[in-house]
Design a protein around this motif. Structure first.
Motif, PDB file in Angstrom:
ATOM      1  N   ASN A 268       8.991   6.440  -9.142  1.00  0.00           N
ATOM      2  CA  ASN A 268       8.324   5.209  -9.565  1.00  0.00           C
ATOM      3  C   ASN A 268       9.171   3.973  -9.319  1.00  0.00           C
ATOM      4  N   VAL A 269      10.496   4.130  -9.185  1.00  0.00           N
ATOM      5  CA  VAL A 269      11.377   3.010  -8.850  1.00  0.00           C
ATOM      6  C   VAL A 269      12.401   3.516  -7.844  1.00  0.00           C
ATOM      7  N   LEU A 270      12.408   2.932  -6.649  1.00  0.00           N
ATOM      8  CA  LEU A 270      13.320   3.363  -5.595  1.00  0.00           C
ATOM      9  C   LEU A 270      14.148   2.189  -5.100  1.00  0.00           C
ATOM     10  N   LYS A 271      15.453   2.400  -4.984  1.00  0.00           N
ATOM     11  CA  LYS A 271      16.348   1.396  -4.399  1.00  0.00           C
ATOM     12  C   LYS A 271      16.456   1.669  -2.903  1.00  0.00           C
ATOM     13  N   VAL A 272      16.218   0.648  -2.094  1.00  0.00           N
ATOM     14  CA  VAL A 272      16.304   0.820  -0.650  1.00  0.00           C
ATOM     15  C   VAL A 272      17.376  -0.096  -0.093  1.00  0.00           C
ATOM     16  N   ARG A 273      17.790   0.196   1.124  1.00  0.00           N
ATOM     17  CA  ARG A 273      18.938  -0.488   1.689  1.00  0.00           C
ATOM     18  C   ARG A 273      18.596  -1.917   2.115  1.00  0.00           C
ATOM     19  N   ASN A 274      19.632  -2.729   2.215  1.00  0.00           N
ATOM     20  CA  ASN A 274      19.465  -4.106   2.680  1.00  0.00           C
ATOM     21  C   ASN A 274      19.058  -4.114   4.142  1.00  0.00           C
ATOM     22  N   GLY A 275      18.465  -5.223   4.571  1.00  0.00           N
ATOM     23  CA  GLY A 275      18.054  -5.299   5.967  1.00  0.00           C
ATOM     24  C   GLY A 275      17.639  -6.696   6.375  1.00  0.00           C
ATOM     25  N   GLU A 276      17.204  -6.807   7.612  1.00  0.00           N
ATOM     26  CA  GLU A 276      16.761  -8.083   8.166  1.00  0.00           C
ATOM     27  C   GLU A 276      15.465  -7.871   8.949  1.00  0.00           C
ATOM     28  N   LEU A 277      14.605  -8.892   8.923  1.00  0.00           N
ATOM     29  CA  LEU A 277      13.402  -8.926   9.734  1.00  0.00           C
ATOM     30  C   LEU A 277      13.346 -10.264  10.450  1.00  0.00           C
ATOM     31  N   GLU A 278      12.989 -10.237  11.723  1.00  0.00           N
ATOM     32  CA  GLU A 278      13.040 -11.455  12.522  1.00  0.00           C
ATOM     33  C   GLU A 278      11.778 -11.590  13.350  1.00  0.00           C
TER      34      GLU A 278
ATOM     35  N   THR B 186       5.564   4.821  -5.419  1.00  0.00           N
ATOM     36  CA  THR B 186       5.540   6.002  -4.562  1.00  0.00           C
ATOM     37  C   THR B 186       5.227   7.287  -5.333  1.00  0.00           C
ATOM     38  N   GLU B 187       5.289   7.227  -6.667  1.00  0.00           N
ATOM     39  CA  GLU B 187       4.893   8.403  -7.448  1.00  0.00           C
ATOM     40  C   GLU B 187       3.389   8.649  -7.363  1.00  0.00           C
ATOM     41  N   ASN B 188       2.651   7.674  -6.843  1.00  0.00           N
ATOM     42  CA  ASN B 188       1.200   7.808  -6.694  1.00  0.00           C
ATOM     43  C   ASN B 188       0.788   8.262  -5.292  1.00  0.00           C
ATOM     44  N   ILE B 189       1.759   8.644  -4.473  1.00  0.00           N
ATOM     45  CA  ILE B 189       1.424   9.166  -3.139  1.00  0.00           C
ATOM     46  C   ILE B 189       0.616  10.463  -3.268  1.00  0.00           C
ATOM     47  N   THR B 190      -0.417  10.575  -2.457  1.00  0.00           N
ATOM     48  CA  THR B 190      -1.195  11.807  -2.342  1.00  0.00           C
ATOM     49  C   THR B 190      -1.181  12.245  -0.886  1.00  0.00           C
ATOM     50  N   LEU B 191      -0.803  13.481  -0.657  1.00  0.00           N
ATOM     51  CA  LEU B 191      -0.811  14.026   0.694  1.00  0.00           C
ATOM     52  C   LEU B 191      -2.191  14.592   1.000  1.00  0.00           C
ATOM     53  N   SER B 192      -2.655  14.388   2.217  1.00  0.00           N
ATOM     54  CA  SER B 192      -3.983  14.866   2.599  1.00  0.00           C
ATOM     55  C   SER B 192      -3.928  15.957   3.666  1.00  0.00           C
ATOM     56  N   ARG B 193      -2.769  16.112   4.308  1.00  0.00           N
ATOM     57  CA  ARG B 193      -2.655  17.153   5.336  1.00  0.00           C
ATOM     58  C   ARG B 193      -1.196  17.497   5.563  1.00  0.00           C
ATOM     59  N   ILE B 194      -0.913  18.781   5.700  1.00  0.00           N
ATOM     60  CA  ILE B 194       0.412  19.268   6.087  1.00  0.00           C
ATOM     61  C   ILE B 194       0.209  20.389   7.101  1.00  0.00           C
ATOM     62  N   ARG B 195       0.777  20.222   8.275  1.00  0.00           N
ATOM     63  CA  ARG B 195       0.700  21.244   9.316  1.00  0.00           C
ATOM     64  C   ARG B 195       2.108  21.564   9.802  1.00  0.00           C
TER      65      ARG B 195
END
Length: 244
Positions: free
Chosen positions: A60-70, A92-101
């Motif tokens: 439910n809470v994720l720390k992600v890395r620093n970055g840049e967008l240009e 992201t705790e609300n992600i639902t998968l619909s297919r795995i192959r």
């Protein structure tokens, strides 16, 4: 611009680990229905609390890395860069998968494909904004909120067998889609709050045009981080231990 989190990589952590919890069914190789059922059950039950035994942190809470967008052309009439720090992602705790192959008994023959969605992925980030428009230069900083609504992804990858039964991810492909992108960029123009409001309104109204510059960069960053996180998992857990 705030999509350089790696929440997608964590989807695969739900099927990793030396031992699944007793309340979750373990699957046989290539059993797509079982893998889908088990993965979604783990997300639902442990998404908010995490599961250390499976290296699954709270989603439910994720720390992600620093970055840049240009975007734009540094030598042209329009150019801008976002420098992102202290970046957190929610939902992201609300992600639902619909297919795995995939997940063949022989990992070298596996062609894995995962589909999933989340109704909303939100983020909070501290930004520094640098921009040039004709003769106008802007240098601003502040806090930003972002919401990717109806976020959908498809990822495909292969395995390279390693020593002692471990595997390594290679040839990972990722495609993402969203229905809408809502942003609230605070303090963009500290001395002119009206202009900040106008810019936010323009971005949210024209987000599809704005997204064109960032989507390839966001996807590329996600692929790199996704591959790194997955390889970290599979380098610690023998492939055969994931299945019955």
């Amino acid at each position: 611009m705030h999509l350089r989190w790696i929440c997608l990589a964590l989807v695969f952590q739900i099927i990793g680990g030396n031992q699944l919890p007793p309340d979750v069914q373990k699957c046989r190789y290539e059993d797509e229905k079982c893998l889908l059922r088990t993965s979604n059950a783990l997300i639902k039950r442990y998404g908010k609390t995490g599961l250390p035994e499976l290296s699954l942190p709270p989603l439910n809470v994720l720390k992600v890395r620093n970055g840049e967008l240009e975007g734009g052309d540094p030598n042209g009439s329009l150019w801008f860069k976002w420098i992102l720090t202290n970046h957190w992602v929610y939902g992201t705790e609300n992600i639902t998968l619909s297919r795995i192959r995939g997940f063949h008994p022989d990992p070298g023959r596996s062609q894995v494909e995962i589909h999933g969605r989340a109704p909303s992925l939100r983020s909070k980030v501290h930004f520094e904004f640098l921009s040039k428009f004709l003769t106008l230069n802007v240098n601003a900083s502040g806090e930003g909120d972002s919401d990717f609504q109806n976020f959908r992804f498809i990822t495909k990858f292969s395995f390279s067998p390693e020593k002692e039964g471990f595997v390594k991810i290679y040839n990972l492909d990722l495609r993402i889609e969203i229905d809408r992108w809502i942003q609230d960029i605070q303090n963009l123009f500290v001395s002119n709050t009206d202009l900040t409001v106008i810019v936010n309104e323009w971005i949210n109204k024209n987000w599809k045009e704005y997204w064109v510059d960032f989507e390839p960069q966001v996807t590329a960053e996600m692929k790199l981080e996704f591959t790194k996180r997955l390889n970290s998992i599979f380098s610690a857990i023998p492939y055969k231990d994931l299945f019955l």
